[in-house]
Each structure stands twice: as structure tokens, then as C-alpha cells.
Design a protein around this motif. Structure first.
Motif, PDB file in Angstrom:
ATOM      1  N   ALA A   6      -5.842 -19.347  13.270  1.00 20.51           N
ATOM      2  CA  ALA A   6      -4.739 -18.426  12.972  1.00 20.51           C
ATOM      3  C   ALA A   6      -5.189 -17.377  11.968  1.00 20.51           C
ATOM      4  N   LEU A   7      -4.932 -16.134  12.290  1.00 20.28           N
ATOM      5  CA  LEU A   7      -5.119 -15.023  11.352  1.00 20.28           C
ATOM      6  C   LEU A   7      -3.728 -14.554  10.956  1.00 20.28           C
ATOM      7  N   ILE A   8      -3.343 -14.769   9.697  1.00 14.80           N
ATOM      8  CA  ILE A   8      -1.999 -14.486   9.210  1.00 14.80           C
ATOM      9  C   ILE A   8      -2.077 -13.288   8.279  1.00 14.80           C
ATOM     10  N   VAL A   9      -1.419 -12.199   8.662  1.00 13.12           N
ATOM     11  CA  VAL A   9      -1.469 -10.952   7.895  1.00 13.12           C
ATOM     12  C   VAL A   9      -0.058 -10.579   7.460  1.00 13.12           C
ATOM     13  N   GLY A  10       0.144 -10.422   6.157  1.00 10.86           N
ATOM     14  CA  GLY A  10       1.432  -9.972   5.632  1.00 10.86           C
ATOM     15  C   GLY A  10       1.198  -8.930   4.560  1.00 10.86           C
ATOM     16  N   ILE A  11       1.704  -7.723   4.782  1.00  9.26           N
ATOM     17  CA  ILE A  11       1.400  -6.611   3.868  1.00  9.26           C
ATOM     18  C   ILE A  11       2.691  -6.005   3.334  1.00  9.26           C
ATOM     19  N   ASP A  12       2.937  -6.208   2.038  1.00  8.86           N
ATOM     20  CA  ASP A  12       4.003  -5.487   1.333  1.00  8.86           C
ATOM     21  C   ASP A  12       3.437  -4.315   0.542  1.00  8.86           C
ATOM     22  N   ALA A  13       2.267  -4.516  -0.094  1.00  9.27           N
ATOM     23  CA  ALA A  13       1.673  -3.503  -0.977  1.00  9.27           C
ATOM     24  C   ALA A  13       0.625  -2.705  -0.219  1.00  9.27           C
ATOM     25  N   PRO A  18       4.490   3.809   1.628  1.00  7.25           N
ATOM     26  CA  PRO A  18       5.512   3.077   0.866  1.00  7.25           C
ATOM     27  C   PRO A  18       5.420   1.572   1.077  1.00  7.25           C
ATOM     28  N   PRO A  19       5.794   0.788   0.056  1.00 10.92           N
ATOM     29  CA  PRO A  19       5.704  -0.675   0.171  1.00 10.92           C
ATOM     30  C   PRO A  19       6.840  -1.259   0.997  1.00 10.92           C
ATOM     31  N   LEU A  20       6.673  -2.529   1.352  1.00  7.97           N
ATOM     32  CA  LEU A  20       7.725  -3.315   1.984  1.00  7.97           C
ATOM     33  C   LEU A  20       8.124  -4.453   1.046  1.00  7.97           C
ATOM     34  N   ALA A  21       9.130  -5.233   1.449  1.00  5.61           N
ATOM     35  CA  ALA A  21       9.613  -6.300   0.582  1.00  5.61           C
ATOM     36  C   ALA A  21       9.511  -7.683   1.207  1.00  5.61           C
ATOM     37  N   GLY A  22       9.452  -7.775   2.559  1.00  2.46           N
ATOM     38  CA  GLY A  22       9.538  -9.091   3.181  1.00  2.46           C
ATOM     39  C   GLY A  22       8.382  -9.494   4.050  1.00  2.46           C
TER      40      GLY A  22
END
Length: 679
Positions: A6-13, A18-22
Motif C-alpha cells: 500500500a502506498l498511502i498519500v495524504g497531503i494537507d501542506a 493552498p493547504p487542505l484540512a482533511g
């Protein structure tokens, strides 16, 4: 024991957008689910969060981490973050009918000269993983993800979080090495399953769930995974997640794409046939099915219209109370379904059955074409095409039907009585009036040896001889559904003629469909004729291109169905996509289409086969899957399709919104020349 990489990618910054929050919350939740489902002994995860998730790191993660997955393993990419679009290069017109490519926005995208990760690059990278024999799945919770910006949080303090599309098409030197010299490395078909948060023209959204910011789609999909259990298929999960997304977000329609079968369990496993193509679900405080007037459900009817759950157990019926364009409201009758579940249903009662039928003893048929002696069914023939010119032929035999077990020891009168009762109960057939001037659509003839023959209006067999009344009536229903799909039309639609269905000749050296070449013109009989050619003493099937040309000033959604002579319906040529204003699309992503006789049918002079191509054009999206049915030998899924089955996989419109649709048809005759030619 098979492994899950599994390659799990989560990008807020992000560095430049602009950033994200979730997004990071989604990634953490996804990994937690995989751990609980797979176990640490079989799960090999790689997490890339925020500034770690650079373009180079994501590419390397796919190549080196997911690339470890081998035969019988599973590789999954779960991406949560921004998505965007960019102008498509002109040479990709057949792949991108709206003129845009989709992108994933990496943590360092648009910092200096660093580009987004383009969907074409993702396709090549994941296909390389699949080439090792692994089952590959991708979950993209980002805007434009069906082709890959999350939108804005729907709350009072929300602010737009959109990433503007790139201003130019991808530069060759910025792409992965496989694509720098051109697009030849793109896989001809997809070997992965994609669960996408929305359509390519939509925004995905995030919102607070239990005071934690989450992507709506990731939350809905993980909820469905936990509710439906480890054996749920991709199709079932998408339908359940769609319900939850539609309850919380407007104009966001989750999508399931890819050429692998959708009736496979999440993370791979044994394929299993869907019990039905219509789903009953609880939405907006009511129960509804995803079939409406544009699917062939009658908007007004003189009698009852009913469905029932297509699953073992007690009968669980529902009454249709209202029909809108793309779905219908139903009322469960005598039972209380679980609002957290979805139920596959079949149509059990229609007010207007499709075909009339009569029942006869063989001695009653004395017409010139109605022999009562032994008869070998020789037609109609099914074409194995049109399909990709390099693809395999499919078997079209009907041996399974002819060997279906039938009741033993039944008298002719008993068989006639059983046939009459089954036809009388069928939602797709009705008994014709005993009027000698009325010609029935089908005649069921009981043969002396115990078989049953089905004759058409001309007195010729339309199916192989069958054993058993049940098998014969199921074959009649199969024919009825095929005919109703072929007859589907919306008279008076302003969209009539909006999209041209064109057959384009293939010239020597052509590898992809030409955009501007004039199409072939039908003959005086309205048919396009293609012929086999004699090459090196062997008859060779013709190839051509199929092009769809949108002549209007707005995007339109198109599905191309192929209705073969042996009552098969499939949408493999163009399963469904929007074609942009004044743009064109092509079947098989622009690859050559081969038109040929069935596998095993000798190419003898004079042999020919018909393929009826039916193009359905609509203002909004609908699903092609429920249209599809196999040949007459594929009758194990009894009642799996409605009389005309077309469902909105996840429409953005309100259930009561109307949208227009139309159809157009073109028949291609593929023939072996009857004239003598030198070998």
C-alpha cells in the motif's frame, strides 16, 4: 500467502498551493482500515504525508514499493489531496474527449518548474505494477479524480481551496522517461480498478465528521468497507459510498472505472456475478431504485409496476410509486429493509410486456418454414467484434443451452401447460390473443423428443432447441430485453443528431483514429459494409475506427452499445464519457476496431454478420453496465436486467431534475466476398 503493498498519500501542506484540512486524516484512516483488514503480517505500507509527498517521492513509491507486488499480490494506491487539470496535447484527442488531462497535485507541484503528476503518467506507472501479475487498485479522493482539487469545506467559515488548472499542456521533458518521446507507452487497456471521488468535471469536497475534517468520499468509502465486509465488490462499495456522498455533498458523483471486472472483491479475489444491475437504496428519507423513464421504466402506466430483491430467501417485493428521469421511488411491501444496506432488485411485474408469444404442439405448425423434424439451429450468427484489432476472440457457442436439463417423463400436454403458465407470469412476455390474424413475436413449439423450439415471426428458429420450459422462457425473456434495448428512443428530443456516430476507414500505417478523415457513408439501405480481404491465401477480418463527433456547443455524455445477432449487448467499445463541445471521441481510445465472424465460424465466401451500434447521448451521466447481457448461453443470472436497463452510476442532478437524452443507431455488415478471388 499473498501480500498487500500500500502506498498511502495524504497531503494537507503544500509548498505552492493552498493547504487542505482533511487529506492527512483520510490517509491515516485508510491505513488503519487496511491494517485491520489485512493484518501486519501481510500488509506492507509506505506512508507519504504532506511535504514528504513530492512528485519524485510518489513516482518512486509506485515504482519501487508497489512494484514489489508480484503474482497474486495486491498493490493499492490511496491518494487524498488536491487534484487539477491541464490542457490535453492535440494528439490525445481520442483519449481526452473534453480536451483536458487530469492531475494529482504533489506537495512540491508548481514550485518552480515542478509539474503536477499527470494521469497519463499514473496510468503507465500503475500498469507496470500490474504487469507483474499483481491486482492493482487506486483510490483517488481529489477533484477531477475520475479522469484525478478537493473543493471547499461546506460550512459558514469555509473558503475556496481550489487549485487552478495548469495553463499549458504537459511538456515532454517534464514527464516520466517512458513518455518523453511520445505517448506510445500508454497502456492500450487499463489493468487496474479506480475508485474516484468524483467525475473529471467535478470537485470533491471535505467537511467535518465528528468534529474532524475528512474528505467526503474517503469517509463514505471506509464506512461502506466496514459495513459491507471483506467480500463486498467494487461495484457494491461504489454504490454504498455514493449513497453517503449524495446525502452530504452536492454535485459530487463517485466513479468506478477500469477495464477489470467491477464484480471482484475489494483488494482482489474471486469474481462473482452481480445478482442484478438495479440497486434499491435509501436516500433522502425514501427508498429508490436507480432506473427511471430514460431507462425504459414507464413514467405513467395502467397497471402495477413492481420489483423484488434478487437474492435467496423470502420474497421481498416493492411497489414503484413514481418514476422520474433517472430513478424511481419505491415502497417496500410487507417488509422493513435496513436503511444502511443496498439491495439488488429485479423487475417482477411490468404493465406492458414486450413480446407476444403463443404455445403450440409441433403438429400444429404446418407452414413451409416450420419443419417438425430434427433441426440444427444455424443462426442468427454473432460477431465477435467489433473489438480491438489485436484482442482475443470470444467464444460464442450455445452448447450450454442445448444441454440444459429438462424434466423427464413429461407429456406434450404437460409441457404446453407449463410453458403457458411461465409465459403468463413473465414480466417480459405475454400470451397473444387467440386471433388468427395476429402474428405473435415468438412461438414456443413442443417437439416430439421432449425439446422446445422458439420460432420468430417468419417461422424460423431464433434460438437452439432447448430442454425444459423454464430454459425456453428464459431464452424468450433474453430476446425480449435485447429487442427493447434496440428499440430505445426518445422521440422529439432536441438532442437528436447532436453526436454523429461515424465509421472511419483504416489506411495502411494507421495506428490510431484520424480526427479529420471523412467517415464511410452508408449505402442506400442504410448499412455500412466491410469486407474480409484475402492475404497470403488467408481471409483477414477488416478493421476500421469508430468516431463520435459532438456537433453542439456543450459537453454531452455518450455510451456506445453493440447489439450482436446472438442477443448479446455490451459497451466495451465506449463505456461512457463526456465529449466536449465541438470535440470528438473514439471507441477503444482511438485504437483499431476489428469486425469479424464468430470464433470457430469459417470465413467461407458469402458468410456475413451484422453488428448494430447504438449510441446513447445524454446531458448528464448514466451507467452502461445494466444494459449489458451475454449471449443466449449466459442465462444463469435469471432476471438480472430490466426490460431496458440504464442506471445513473452517480448522477449529480437532483433526483427530480430532468435531463434530455437521445439515441442513434448504425448497423455494420461484415462479409466474406462471395466472388472468387485468387489465393
Amino acid at each position: 500467502m499473498s501480500a498487500v503493498y500500500a502506498l498511502i498519500v495524504g497531503i494537507d501542506a503544500y509548498r505552492a498551493v493552498p493547504p487542505l484540512a482533511g487529506a492527512r486524516n483520510d490517509a491515516v484512516a485508510a491505513l488503519a482500515y487496511l491494517r485491520s483488514r489485512v493484518g501486519d503480517d501481510r500488509l506492507y505500507p509506505l506512508e507519504l504525508h504532506d511535504r514528504q509527498a513530492t512528485r519524485a517521492a510518489i513516482i518512486d513509491g509506485i515504482r519501487t514499493h508497489l512494484g514489489r507486488a508480484g503474482k497474486d499480490d495486491t498493490a493499492i494506491l490511496w491518494y487524498a489531496g488536491h487534484g487539477s487539470q491541464a490542457p490535453a496535447p492535440p494528439e490525445l484527442w481520442a483519449l481526452e474527449s473534453e480536451g483536458l488531462v487530469q492531475t494529482l497535485v504533489c506537495a512540491d507541484s508548481r514550485e518552480g518548474d515542478i509539474p503536477d503528476l499527470y494521469d497519463k503518467e499514473l496510468s503507465v506507472l500503475l500498469d507496470q505494477v500490474a504487469a507483474n501479475g499483481a491486482h492493482v487498485a487506486a483510490v483517488l479522493d481529489s477533484c477531477h479524480s475520475a479522469g484525478a482539487l478537493r473543493g471547499e469545506i461546506p460550512e459558514a467559515a469555509a473558503r475556496p481551496r481550489r487549485v487552478q488548472p495548469a495553463s499549458h499542456a504537459p511538456k515532454p521533458e517534464s514527464l516520466i522517461p517512458e513518455l518523453r518521446s511520445g505517448w506510445a507507452a500508454l497502456p492500450p487497456t487499463s489493468r487496474l480498478v479506480l475508485l474516484a471521488a468524483c467525475r473529471s468535471d467535478q470537485l470533491a469536497q471535505e467537511l467535518p465528521v465528528d468534529n474532524v475534517s475528512r474528505g467526503v468520499f474517503s469517509w463514505a468509502l471506509l464506512t461502506a468497507l466496514n459495513q459491507l465486509g471483506p467480500h463486498a465488490t467494487y461495484r457494491e462499495l461504489l454504490a454504498a459510498a455514493r449513497c453517503a456522498v449524495e446525502d452530504k455533498a452536492q454535485f459530487q458523483s463517485p466513479q468506478l472505472t477500469g477495464d477489470l471486472p467491477a464484480d471482484q472483491p475489494f483488494l482482489g479475489g474471486t469474481l462473482r456475478a452481480a445478482p442484478s444491475a438495479i440497486t434499491m437504496r435509501h436516500h433522502a428519507d425514501r427508498w429508490e431504485i436507480d432506473a427511471g423513464s430514460c431507462h425504459g421504466m414507464p413514467p405513467a402506466w395502467p397497471g402495477p409496476l413492481r420489483v423484488a430483491v434478487a437474492a435467496p430467501g423470502p420474497t421481498r417485493p416493492a411497489r414503484v410509486t413514481s418514476v422520474s428521469v433517472d430513478r424511481s421511488v419505491v415502497e417496500p411491501d410487507g417488509w422493513h429493509p435496513d436503511p444502511t444496506r443496498q439491495y439488488p432488485v429485479v423487475v417482477t411485474q411490468l404493465p406492458r410486456p414486450t413480446l407476444t408469444a403463443t404455445v403450440h404442439d409441433s403438429t400444429e405448425l404446418t407452414g413451409p418454414h416450420e419443419s417438425t423434424g430434427p433441426h440444427e439451429w444455424t443462426g442468427p450468427h454473432e460477431s465477435t467484434g467489433p473489438h480491438e484489432s489485436t484482442g482475443p476472440h470470444e467464444s460464442t457457442g450455445l452448447t450450454e443451452l442445448t444441454s440444459l436439463p429438462g424434466p423427464s417423463g413429461l407429456t406434450g400436454a404437460t409441457r404446453l401447460s407449463e410453458l403457458t403458465q411461465l409465459i403468463d407470469r413473465s414480466p417480459f412476455l405475454r400470451l397473444a390473443h387467440a386471433d388468427r390474424n395476429q402474428v405473435p413475436d415468438l412461438r414456443f413449439c413442443s417437439l416430439p423428443g421432449g425439446g422446445i423450439r422458439i420460432l420468430g415471426t417468419g417461422g424460423l428458429p431464433v434460438a437452439p432447441d432447448l430442454r425444459g420450459a423454464d430454459a425456453a422462457v428464459r431464452a424468450g425473456e433474453h430476446i425480449a430485453r435485447w429487442r427493447q434495448v434496440g428499440a430505445l428512443e426518445n422521440p422529439g428530443s432536441p438532442l437528436a443528431g447532436a453526436v454523429h456516430l461515424e465509421i472511419v476507414a483504416r489506411m495502411p500505417g494507421d495506428t490510431s483514429a484520424p480526427l479529420h478523415r471523412l467517415p464511410l457513408r452508408p449505402g442506400p439501405d442504410g448499412l455500412i459494409r466491410l469486407e474480409y480481404e484475402r492475404r497470403d491465401g488467408v481471409w483477414t477480418a477488416p478493421t476500421a475506427f469508430i468516431r463520435l463527433h459532438n456537433t453542439t456547443g456543450r459537453s454531452l455524455y455518450c455510451v456506445l452499445l453493440n447489439l450482436t445477432e446472438r442477443y448479446r449487448v455490451h459497451a466495451t467499445l465506449f463505456p461512457g464519457a463526456f465529449i466536449g463541445a465541438a470535440r470528438a471521441g473514439a471507441a477503444l481510445n482511438g485504437r483499431p476496431v476489428r469486425f469479424s465472424l464468430p470464433t470457430g465460424t469459417p470465413a467461407t465466401p458469402g458468410a456475413q454478420v451484422h453488428d448494430r451500434l447504438k449510441l446513447i447521448v445524454a446531458e448528464d451521466e448514466f451507467g452502461a453496465h445494466p444494459f449489458e447481457q451475454g449471449t443466449l448461453d449466459d442465462l444463469t443470472r435469471r432476471g438480472a436486467l430490466p426490460p431496458v436497463a440504464m442506471t445513473r452510476d452517480a448522477g449529480a442532478a437532483d433526483p427530480d431534475d430532468a435531463y434530455d437524452w437521445t439515441t442513434t443507431s448504425l448497423t455494420v455488415v461484415t462479409a466474406v466476398p462471395s466472388r472468387a478471388e485468387p489465393s
